[in-house]
Scaffold this motif. Structure first.
Motif, PDB file in Angstrom:
ATOM      1  N   ASP A   1       0.823  -1.205   0.000  1.00 46.86           N
ATOM      2  CA  ASP A   1       0.000   0.000   0.000  1.00 46.86           C
ATOM      3  C   ASP A   1       0.858   1.257   0.000  1.00 46.86           C
ATOM      4  O   ASP A   1       0.521   2.260  -0.645  1.00 46.86           O
ATOM      5  N   VAL A   2       1.971   1.212   0.735  1.00 47.58           N
ATOM      6  CA  VAL A   2       2.861   2.362   0.800  1.00 47.58           C
ATOM      7  C   VAL A   2       3.587   2.550  -0.524  1.00 47.58           C
ATOM      8  O   VAL A   2       3.719   3.667  -1.029  1.00 47.58           O
ATOM      9  N   ILE A   3       4.070   1.462  -1.107  1.00 43.98           N
ATOM     10  CA  ILE A   3       4.812   1.528  -2.361  1.00 43.98           C
ATOM     11  C   ILE A   3       3.984   2.199  -3.451  1.00 43.98           C
ATOM     12  O   ILE A   3       4.488   2.967  -4.268  1.00 43.98           O
ATOM     13  N   GLY A   4       2.698   1.940  -3.457  1.00 43.47           N
ATOM     14  CA  GLY A   4       1.838   2.506  -4.478  1.00 43.47           C
ATOM     15  C   GLY A   4       1.740   4.014  -4.427  1.00 43.47           C
ATOM     16  O   GLY A   4       1.383   4.648  -5.423  1.00 43.47           O
ATOM     17  N   LYS A   5       2.080   4.625  -3.271  1.00 50.29           N
ATOM     18  CA  LYS A   5       1.994   6.073  -3.111  1.00 50.29           C
ATOM     19  C   LYS A   5       3.355   6.754  -3.232  1.00 50.29           C
ATOM     20  O   LYS A   5       3.422   7.981  -3.246  1.00 50.29           O
ATOM     21  N   LEU A   6       4.416   5.972  -3.314  1.00 48.33           N
ATOM     22  CA  LEU A   6       5.758   6.543  -3.285  1.00 48.33           C
ATOM     23  C   LEU A   6       6.061   7.341  -4.543  1.00 48.33           C
ATOM     24  O   LEU A   6       5.749   6.924  -5.655  1.00 48.33           O
ATOM     25  N   ARG A   7       6.731   8.489  -4.333  1.00 50.53           N
ATOM     26  CA  ARG A   7       7.262   9.265  -5.447  1.00 50.53           C
ATOM     27  C   ARG A   7       8.777   9.112  -5.551  1.00 50.53           C
ATOM     28  O   ARG A   7       9.379   9.502  -6.545  1.00 50.53           O
ATOM     29  N   SER A   8       9.399   8.562  -4.487  1.00 49.97           N
ATOM     30  CA  SER A   8      10.836   8.252  -4.496  1.00 49.97           C
ATOM     31  C   SER A   8      11.038   6.901  -3.826  1.00 49.97           C
ATOM     32  O   SER A   8      10.449   6.644  -2.770  1.00 49.97           O
TER      33      SER A   8
ATOM     34  N   ALA B   1       3.671  -2.042  -8.657  1.00 53.01           N
ATOM     35  CA  ALA B   1       3.162  -1.324  -7.488  1.00 53.01           C
ATOM     36  C   ALA B   1       3.690   0.105  -7.417  1.00 53.01           C
ATOM     37  O   ALA B   1       3.038   0.989  -6.871  1.00 53.01           O
ATOM     38  N   LEU B   2       4.877   0.344  -8.002  1.00 57.39           N
ATOM     39  CA  LEU B   2       5.489   1.670  -7.947  1.00 57.39           C
ATOM     40  C   LEU B   2       4.886   2.602  -9.001  1.00 57.39           C
ATOM     41  O   LEU B   2       5.610   3.267  -9.755  1.00 57.39           O
TER      42      LEU B   2
END
Length: 358
Positions: free
Chosen positions: A218-225, A243-244
Motif C-alpha cells: 500500500d505504501v509503495i503505491g503512493k511513493l514518489r521516491s 506497485a510503484l
C-alpha cells in the motif's frame, strides 16, 4: 557566546560604531539562546548574515518560535527560525533531504537532478527548461549551504567554488524529518520493526536483510521516491515494479539482477533512474517508453554492453552517465535526443555537444 556578535561586527565595520555595538549586544543575547549548542550558533550566525538592520536582528531575538513548546521539545528553535526565512521552494527542497540516511554523503549533482525529477525547480515563467532548472537548483543548494543546512562540504580540486558533495548534521537531519511530517523516511539496518504510513519518499538501507515488497504494498503505491541498495532478483519482482505506479525517482544502486523487468515501462511518471554499480546486463526495450525520463545513471554497470536501440524516443532525457561501464557502441537513435545535455563515457565527458559527432 559572543561569536555571532563578533562575526557581524567585522562585517559591518563601515557602519557607525554605535549601531554596530547594538547589533553586537543583540547577537550576544541570541547566542545565549543557543544554549552552547555549536550547530545552533553556526545556524544563527548564518541567518544573521542575511539581516542588515537592528530591527531585523531584534525581530529574530523576539520571535515567539523560541518559546514554542513543540519546537522547543525538539531543540529546533534556531533551525526553525532559519527555515522560516527560506522561500517555499527552498523549504521544499530542504525537507526532501530527510529521505537520505544520517551521515550520508550527498552528491550535489544527484541532489539537483532529483529535485528536478520531483518538480521542485520550476522556473518563474513555468517552463521546464533543463538548463534553467539546473541553475535554479544550484542556487537553491548554495543558499541552503550558506545557511548551514549542509555541512562537510567537499569542494572540487580544480575549482574551490564548486561543491561536489556534502552531509547534513544529525540535528539538521532530525529537523528535516520533523518538518517533512514523515513524508520522507529512511530505514536503517538497525531497525527491527518498521512502521510505514503516509510516506511519499522512502530510502531502504537494510543491507543484507530481506525486503518483502508485498508487506508494504500500500505504501509503495503512493511513493514518489524509492531508494534501495543490493536488492536481489527475488526482491525486484514485476509485481513490485507494477506497485510503484507513482514513482518519479528510482534508485537501485548495486542491485544484483541481470535484467530489469519489462514492467518498468509502465512507470509513466518516472524521471530519474539510478542503477549505479549494478549487475545489469541489458535494459528492456520498454524503458524507451518512459517519455518523462530525464536522468539515466548507469555508472559502473560493468556487465552492460549496449543501450536499447530506441533510446532516441526519450525526448526529455538530459543526462546519461555511462562512466566505468562496458558500453562500446551507442545506438544511432541517440542522435535524436535533442534535450541531452550531458553524456558521461569512460574516458570522455561530453556536455552540451552534438552527440552525433561521437
Amino acid at each position: 557566546m559572543g561569536i555571532i556578535g563578533e562575526w557581524s561586527y567585522s562585517e559591518r565595520g563601515t557602519q557607525q560604531e554605535e549601531a554596530s555595538e547594538k547589533l553586537k549586544e543583540i547577537g550576544q543575547k541570541i547566542a545565549q539562546k543557543c544554549k552552547g549548542l555549536p550547530i545552533a550558533v553556526t545556524v544563527m550566525g548564518s541567518l544573521l548574515r542575511w539581516k542588515d538592520t537592528e530591527d531585523e536582528w531584534q525581530h529574530v531575538f523576539d520571535s515567539k518560535i523560541w518559546e514554542t513548546e513543540e519546537v522547543e521539545s525538539y531543540l529546533f528553535p534556531h533551525l526553525y527560525l532559519s527555515y522560516d526565512d527560506l522561500t517555499p521552494q527552498m523549504k521544499r527542497c530542504f525537507s526532501y533531504c530527510a529521505v537520505f540516511p544520517k551521515d550520508y554523503r550527498i552528491r550535489v549533482e544527484d541532489l539537483i537532478r532529483i529535485w528536478m525529477a520531483q518538480g521542485y525547480l520550476t522556473t518563474k515563467n513555468g517552463r521546464n527548461d533543463q538548463n534553467q532548472m539546473e541553475l535554479k537548483g544550484l542556487d537553491v543548494f548554495r543558499n541552503l549551504a550558506m545557511r548551514s543546512f549542509f555541512q562537510s562540504l567537499e569542494k572540487s580540486r580544480r575549482d574551490s567554488d564548486i561543491i561536489i558533495s556534502c552531509k547534513m548534521h544529525d540535528i539538521v537531519h532530525d529537523f528535516a524529518k520533523f518538518i517533512s511530517k514523515n513524508e520522507c523516511y529512511s530505514i536503517s539496518q538497525h531497525e527491527d520493526e518498521v512502521q510505514l504510513e503516509n510516506h511519499r519518499h522512502l530510502s531502504w538501507q537494510k543491507i543484507g536483510k530481506h525486503l518483502d515488497p508485498a508487506s508494504i504494498c500500500d505504501v509503495i503505491g503512493k511513493l514518489r521516491s524509492f531508494f534501495a541498495e543490493n536488492l536481489s532478483p527475488e526482491q525486484l519482482t514485476p509485481n513490485m515494479f507494477n506497485a510503484l505506479k507513482s514513482v518519479r525517482v528510482l534508485g537501485l544502486r548495486a542491485c544484483k539482477m541481470w535484467k530489469l523487468p519489462k514492467d518498468i515501462g509502465n512507470l509513466i511518471h518516472l524521471r530519474y533512474i539510478d542503477l549505479r554499480w549494478s549487475q545489469i546486463r541489458e535494459l528492456p526495450d520498454s524503458i524507451c517508453s518512459l517519455d518523462n525520463l530525464q536522468t539515466l545513471d548507469l555508472k559502473g554497470c560493468k556487465c552492460l554492453s549496449r543501450l536499447p536501440e530506441e533510446i532516441g524516443n526519450l525526448c526529455h532525457l538530459s543526462v546519461i552517465d555511462l562512466s566505468s561501464s562496458k558500453i562500446e557502441e551507442l545506438p544511432d537513435s541517440i542522435c535524436s535526443l535533442d534535450n541531452l545535455q550531458t553524456l558521461d563515457l569512460e574516458g570522455y565527458y561530453l556536455k552540451g555537444l552534438e552527440i552525433c559527432l561521437i
